[in-house]
Motif scaffolding. Structure first.
Motif, PDB file in Angstrom:
ATOM      1  N   SER A   1     -30.224 -34.930 -53.390  1.00  0.00           N
ATOM      2  CA  SER A   1     -29.766 -33.832 -52.537  1.00  0.00           C
ATOM      3  C   SER A   1     -30.835 -33.476 -51.506  1.00  0.00           C
ATOM      4  O   SER A   1     -32.023 -33.787 -51.679  1.00  0.00           O
ATOM      5  N   ASP A   2     -30.409 -32.821 -50.446  1.00  0.00           N
ATOM      6  CA  ASP A   2     -31.348 -32.410 -49.402  1.00  0.00           C
ATOM      7  C   ASP A   2     -32.427 -31.496 -49.973  1.00  0.00           C
ATOM      8  O   ASP A   2     -33.600 -31.614 -49.620  1.00  0.00           O
TER       9      ASP A   2
ATOM     10  N   GLN B   1     -34.860 -33.574 -51.943  1.00  0.00           N
ATOM     11  CA  GLN B   1     -35.647 -34.408 -51.036  1.00  0.00           C
ATOM     12  C   GLN B   1     -36.699 -33.571 -50.309  1.00  0.00           C
ATOM     13  O   GLN B   1     -37.857 -33.983 -50.184  1.00  0.00           O
ATOM     14  N   GLU B   2     -36.313 -32.391 -49.850  1.00  0.00           N
ATOM     15  CA  GLU B   2     -37.242 -31.511 -49.144  1.00  0.00           C
ATOM     16  C   GLU B   2     -38.370 -31.054 -50.078  1.00  0.00           C
ATOM     17  O   GLU B   2     -39.546 -31.084 -49.704  1.00  0.00           O
TER      18      GLU B   2
END
Length: 86
Positions: free
Chosen positions: A2-3, A6-7
């Motif tokens: 997921s974003d 990942q972030e």
């Protein structure tokens, strides 16, 4: 991934890179924190910065209990709401 994961992974890799003064490309998200060369003082720094970034109150022990960047990120994403600072 997921974003959000990942972030957060990128952010922790950056933190580890700065602490160890090595390139982000040299950091495996599946390597144990101690294998990477981090000590308990580094764990405290990572959690303090993470808590400041997310407004959470995670304890330092979560780094030991979830010994890789990958596992720590998964735990933090799953439990961030419960660990929000009051």
């Amino acid at each position: 991934m997921s974003d959000q994961k990942q972030e957060l992974t990128s952010w922790i890799v950056s933190q580890v890179s700065q602490l160890l003064m090595i390139s982000e490309e040299d950091i495996s998200t599946q390597a144990n924190f101690f294998e990477l060369g981090l000590d308990s003082q580094d764990h405290m720094a990572i959690i303090a910065d993470l808590n400041e970034k997310l407004g959470t109150q995670f304890k330092t022990k979560v780094v030991d209990e979830h010994g890789t960047i990958e596992k720590l990120v998964a735990y933090v994403v799953e439990n961030a709401n419960e660990a929000q600072a009051v």
